[in-house]
Each structure stands twice: as C-alpha cells, then as structure tokens.
Design a protein around this motif. Structure first.
Motif, PDB file in Angstrom:
ATOM      1  N   HIS A   1       8.513  -9.590  -4.274  1.00 40.21           N
ATOM      2  CA  HIS A   1       7.434  -9.481  -5.260  1.00 40.21           C
ATOM      3  C   HIS A   1       7.442 -10.731  -6.128  1.00 40.21           C
ATOM      4  O   HIS A   1       8.453 -11.433  -6.194  1.00 40.21           O
ATOM      5  CB  HIS A   1       7.619  -8.240  -6.135  1.00 40.21           C
ATOM      6  N   THR A   2       6.316 -10.986  -6.797  1.00 36.64           N
ATOM      7  CA  THR A   2       6.303 -12.062  -7.794  1.00 36.64           C
ATOM      8  C   THR A   2       5.881 -11.475  -9.137  1.00 36.64           C
ATOM      9  O   THR A   2       5.216 -10.444  -9.208  1.00 36.64           O
ATOM     10  CB  THR A   2       5.349 -13.238  -7.431  1.00 36.64           C
TER      11      THR A   2
ATOM     12  N   CYS B   1       1.621  -9.534  -9.288  1.00 38.68           N
ATOM     13  CA  CYS B   1       2.323  -9.926  -8.069  1.00 38.68           C
ATOM     14  C   CYS B   1       1.331 -10.683  -7.194  1.00 38.68           C
ATOM     15  O   CYS B   1       0.198 -10.241  -7.007  1.00 38.68           O
ATOM     16  CB  CYS B   1       2.848  -8.686  -7.345  1.00 38.68           C
TER      17      CYS B   1
HETATM   18 CU   LIG Z   1       4.636  -7.249  -4.964  1.00 40.27          CU
END
Ligand SMILES: [Cu+2]
Length: 196
Positions: free
Chosen positions: A118-119, A176
């Motif tokens: 994820h971001t 994300c």
């Molecule tokens: Cu994500």
C-alpha cells in the motif's frame, strides 16, 4: 526486617508500573498512528501474479476483490445509456482510523498490517491510482505518477512502517496509489505546548 524488605519490593513493583504508564503516553504524544489493512486470502493463488498475499489469515480472494471494484449503482450514465461505472473498491482495503488530528511538528506513524503493498501518498485532491484496472472511471491523482524506474517513498510493504512529519496547519489528504479508495485525512492542529 523481612517484612520491610517485602514491602519495599512491592513498592518498587508498583513504582515500575507507574513509570511504564507515562512512557507509553510520551510515545503517543509524538504523533498519531494509522494502520493500513486488507484481508487478502493467502491460500488464493489469484494474488500471486501481483506480489502475493503476505498475511497468515485472510478471507478475500482476488476474484472477490475484483468484483468489489464496481457497483451497478455507481453509474454516471443517464438512464437507458450504456453504464459508465466508477470506482467503489473492497471495504476491507482501508486505513484505520481514516481521520486523525495531529499537532503540527508531530509525526504520523503509518504501519501496513495488510498482506499487500500500500502507499500513504499526500495528494492535493483525491483521485485514482496508478494501476489502470483499479481506477475504474476515475482520473489518476498526479502525485501517484511514478517515473520509470523510480522508487515510491510512500510505499509501505506488508509489515513495513512509514513516518511522516507534519508541518503547518490544516487538513491533509492521503490515499493509496494502488487502491485509491484507501483514503485518510489528517487535521494538523496548532502546537498546544507553544501556545501556553
Ligand atoms: Cu493500498
């Protein structure tokens, strides 16, 4: 004498308990936590084409995840026209909590407790991510664009952590860049300690 020694040890034990309390509070004062989560099913081979699922337990197959990308009711087309669907996303892919208050100058501690990458990317406006099939009718947030070969400083692998220091005051938006329905807002508030 033995009784006194025992009493001293009990007192010492109590004081250790008292000390351990404020230490945790001090750690919390240096910011707030947000946990990235998902519930990918590690027994589902469908995840393997895109990095696998690094959870011990999870119940969402890749096929179910794809089903939840859209809903027939998220439709921008007039009645009788071909559907123009836009993004919904599986609710299990989420940030917890997704809204926090942090004093300016303090940190946001982000941890990925999910099984997928994820971001936690700061964006001016919420938008789509960098993976076209996971955008479904939305425009990519420009902050998610990544030059070829560049590494993403906001990417958090499963089990990984990210620390971000807050500056200024006001509302910050994070999303994300893979699963853009994973959003968070952080309200950066004045530094109370300096105001007193
Ligand atoms: Cu994500």
């Amino acid at each position: 004498m033995r009784y006194v020694r025992f009493a001293l040890m009990v007192l010492l034990g109590v004081s250790v308990l008292w000390i351990s309390g404020p230490i945790e509070v001090a750690a919390d004062r240096d910011g707030e936590k947000i946990v990235m989560k998902d519930d990918c099913d590690p027994s589902d081979l469908g995840w393997n084409a895109t990095g696998g699922c690094h959870l011990k337990k999870g119940d969402v197959t890749e096929a179910e995840f794809v089903t939840f990308l859209q809903s027939p009711l998220y439709n921008n087309a007039p009645a009788g026209s071909p559907p123009q669907l836009f993004l919904v996303g599986h609710p299990s892919w989420r940030n917890e909590p997704s809204h926090i208050l942090v004093e300016t100058g303090k940190r946001i501690h982000v941890k990925n407790e999910g099984g997928r990458n994820h971001t936690f990317t700061p964006v001016a406006e919420f938008g789509g991510g960098r993976v076209p099939p996971l955008r479904v009718g939305t425009l990519m947030a420009p902050e998610c664009a990544l030059a070829p070969g560049a590494t993403d400083g906001y990417l958090v692998a499963p089990g990984g952590k990210l620390k971000l220091k807050t500056e200024g005051e006001g509302i910050m938006r994070f999303q994300c860049c893979f699963h853009p329905w994973m959003r968070a807002t952080v309200r950066v508030t004045p530094d109370d300690h300096h105001e007193r």
